[in-house]
Design a protein around this motif. Sequence first.
Motif, short mmCIF file in Angstrom:
data_model
loop_
_atom_site.label_atom_id
_atom_site.label_comp_id
_atom_site.label_asym_id
_atom_site.label_seq_id
_atom_site.Cartn_x
_atom_site.Cartn_y
_atom_site.Cartn_z
N GLY A 181 0.83 -1.20 0.00
CA GLY A 181 0.00 0.00 0.00
C GLY A 181 0.87 1.25 0.00
N ILE A 182 0.25 2.38 -0.33
CA ILE A 182 0.95 3.66 -0.32
C ILE A 182 0.06 4.72 0.31
CG2 ILE A 182 2.10 5.46 -1.67
CD1 ILE A 182 2.50 3.44 -3.93
N THR A 183 0.64 5.52 1.18
CA THR A 183 -0.02 6.67 1.78
C THR A 183 1.01 7.78 1.91
OG1 THR A 183 -1.43 7.38 3.61
CG2 THR A 183 0.43 5.96 4.17
N ASN A 184 0.63 8.89 2.51
CA ASN A 184 1.54 10.01 2.73
C ASN A 184 1.36 10.55 4.15
OD1 ASN A 184 2.90 10.70 0.09
ND2 ASN A 184 0.77 10.60 -0.55
N LEU A 185 2.43 11.08 4.72
CA LEU A 185 2.33 11.73 6.03
C LEU A 185 1.40 12.93 5.94
CD1 LEU A 185 5.96 11.78 7.51
CD2 LEU A 185 3.93 10.79 8.56
N VAL A 186 1.61 13.75 4.91
CA VAL A 186 0.81 14.96 4.71
C VAL A 186 0.14 14.85 3.35
CG1 VAL A 186 0.91 17.49 4.48
CG2 VAL A 186 2.39 16.33 6.14
N GLU A 187 -1.13 15.14 3.29
CA GLU A 187 -1.88 15.00 2.04
C GLU A 187 -1.65 16.17 1.09
OE1 GLU A 187 -5.93 14.43 3.20
OE2 GLU A 187 -5.50 12.52 4.16
N ARG A 188 -1.30 17.33 1.63
CA ARG A 188 -1.18 18.55 0.83
C ARG A 188 -0.07 18.44 -0.21
NH1 ARG A 188 1.41 23.77 1.49
NH2 ARG A 188 2.44 23.11 3.40
N VAL A 189 -0.39 18.83 -1.43
CA VAL A 189 0.58 18.85 -2.53
C VAL A 189 1.45 20.09 -2.41
CG1 VAL A 189 0.81 19.02 -5.04
CG2 VAL A 189 -0.97 17.57 -4.05
#
Length: 195
Positions: free
Chosen positions: A90-98
């Motif tokens: 799976g893949i996620t991000n610490l912060v969603e903001r681009v």
Amino acid sequence: MGIPGLAPRLRDTMSDPARRRKVELGIPDLVGPDLRVLFCGINPGQRSGELGLHFARAGNRFWKLLHAGGFTDHVFAPSEQAALPALGIGITNLVERVTVAASELAGAELRAGGLRLEAKAKDLRPHIVAVLGIGAYRTAFRRPAAEVGEQEERLAASRLWLLPNPSGLQARYQMPEMTALYRSLHRAAGAPDKG
């Protein structure tokens, strides 16, 4: 050098308010049941935000490292990312903001992202959570001396790993060293070798 015509497209994207809002919102997590590894990037870059794909920048080594580490049977293109959950990835991000650069993120954003990642680990129960970005990890989890590799603490019930950011801009870690780190993670995850 870059991708021909990318700068004008990004300017066009960022000048259109509706498209700019879409880009700034981030990218949905790529997850599924029975994840062996949940990779966690810092945050989406502009190219990823524009395309809605994780690690979409041409110079990013993530896809090459997945293959070199034994997670995939070929070097995936970002557009093939939907196949990863079936492989236990799976893949996620610490912060969603681009952002254009991760350096634009505030410490408070990273710390809030660490709390969100812990909640995701609790819900998804991946075998391992691998955070990709040393400085971001140190800030998010208030571990200023954290080193690359498996961490002593867990994230919910998941084992926790720290790896360097796979961005091509990360010059300190070269492909042979990064490959060895991904192979070590692959072995720890107990995933079947796809390479």
